[in-house]
Design an enzyme around this catalytic site. Sequence first.
Site, PDB file in Angstrom:
ATOM      1  N   GLY A 256       0.794  -1.229   0.000  1.00  0.00           N
ATOM      2  CA  GLY A 256       0.000   0.000   0.000  1.00  0.00           C
ATOM      3  C   GLY A 256       0.826   1.279   0.000  1.00  0.00           C
ATOM      4  O   GLY A 256       1.966   1.302  -0.460  1.00  0.00           O
TER       5      GLY A 256
ATOM      6  N   HIS B  98      23.428   3.678  30.611  1.00  0.00           N
ATOM      7  CA  HIS B  98      24.262   4.874  30.496  1.00  0.00           C
ATOM      8  C   HIS B  98      25.541   4.521  29.751  1.00  0.00           C
ATOM      9  O   HIS B  98      26.134   3.482  30.033  1.00  0.00           O
ATOM     10  CB  HIS B  98      24.622   5.411  31.876  1.00  0.00           C
ATOM     11  CG  HIS B  98      25.598   6.552  31.831  1.00  0.00           C
ATOM     12  ND1 HIS B  98      25.215   7.829  31.441  1.00  0.00           N
ATOM     13  CD2 HIS B  98      26.933   6.600  32.071  1.00  0.00           C
ATOM     14  CE1 HIS B  98      26.289   8.625  31.472  1.00  0.00           C
ATOM     15  NE2 HIS B  98      27.343   7.899  31.842  1.00  0.00           N
TER      16      HIS B  98
END
Length: 463
Positions: free
Chosen positions: A40, A442
């Site tokens: 699509g 981190h």
Amino acid sequence: MGYEFDVAILGGGPGGYVAAIKAAQRGLKTALIEKGSLGGTCLNVGCIPTKALLASAAAYTSAKAARDFGVTVEGVAFDFAKIMARKARIVKQLRGGVEYLMKKNAVTVLAGAGTLTGAHSLGVAGEAERDITAGAIILASGSVPARPPIPGIAGANVVTSDEILFWDAVPPTLAVIGAGAIGLEFAYFFNALGSTVTVLEALPQVLPAEDAQLAAELATSLTRQGIAVQTGATVLEIGDADGKKSVRFQPAGAEEAQRVSADVVLVATGRWPYTHGCGYEAQGIPIAHRAVTVDAYLHTGVAQIYAIGDLIGGMLLAHKASAEAAVAVDNITGARRAMHYHAIPTALYCCPEVASVGLSEAAAAEQGIEVATGSFPFRPLGKALAIGEREGFVKVVSRKTDGVMLGVQAIGPHVTDMIAAATMAVQHGLTAEQYARTIHPHPTLSECFHEAIEAALGHPVHM
Ligand code: NAD
């Protein structure tokens, strides 16, 4: 009465083809009708090709900035034909993937234009000319670019996303009408490749549906990159002058209309649900404002006919369509599952990226909900500094009474990927406290979300 198929689906985009796979996985005999290409709008003329183009623009921009990282790159240039060819290759590969998935799941793909001819019947015109019957039907015929009645819109070099995706050169000057996702992604892409770009947006901010602070940050960044962003500018007419297009627009509050001249005009003023020739009205399928209307279970109210995706309006997003596909198939197979829309993420892939989920501060206020907000910039984060991406921030909106997270808005590096974690929190009603206790790795950009939540709770660490 026996039907040829258990389920027939009209339209093979990310709504329709996902519905086909989900139905087949339940053991249903499934047909999928598609008049164009499988995948699509999203795969062929939307999400995927634009992301491929934007990646080329980003690579070009990074190469030019390489010296900031101590890397010397001489003679940085791009080849537009190769950028377009790469985009086409990616689309082709993914389309092949969807075709493979249809075969693997034994979905019968009928190539042609489908028309609803009865409560349990469809006609297919084209390559696979035939009539079929099905116990249940899912309408997923998508949307097409809107062409509002602006005088001159049918003229030469006035295009929509469908055409500009196949343009053969960078237009020296480009005027973009509409500062939604489509307008801004193309504005960013062509500006990065050297086009002089003007964006005209009728409403007071770019991305009118997003948080105002986020939109302001984006507009500032795009302006800094060289894009002329005119908000409060309603386009009145597109004409021709001196061998170029001449776009006449009315700036809000000004007496006189103004003009901008461009080689190409991109009309990016939204999309319209596609119902043309699908036979919906004749079969009593309810339609309002161009879109098929459904209940919370995605049922049209007619026989066993459901509708999903862009066709039913709301947020015109591939992932919304795919989520609706799963709900419709569940309901066809006996469940009674309502579709919920409170945690549908949005994503804009220009640079900086923009992503959001749930309620903005203003939307919460409109609903009379008292909220706490917190925001945190990317600038002080170690990872942001290391990768040279310091623009943007994350903003969090939580309910004052119980701390439940209602929304997150983000602008900055890789926020379109990182919004998934925030979506999980909003979807499942996590509190800001619960999110804050979630350990973030981190050094990463995801720390910006963590810090914004800490800020909403009143105790950011690195501020
Ligand atoms: P949009 O509705 O998001 O934005 C269109 C903009 O055009 C609006 O801001 C509107 O105010 C403005 N406009 C309308 N008429 C105007 C006029 N005469 N003059 C000036 N401005 C005018 O539509 P879009 O950007 O075309 O995108 C269509 C749909 O596709 C949207 O729902 C969008 O979310 C979706 N989409 C999403 C992505 C993504 O998620 N990255 C990418 C592309 C498209």
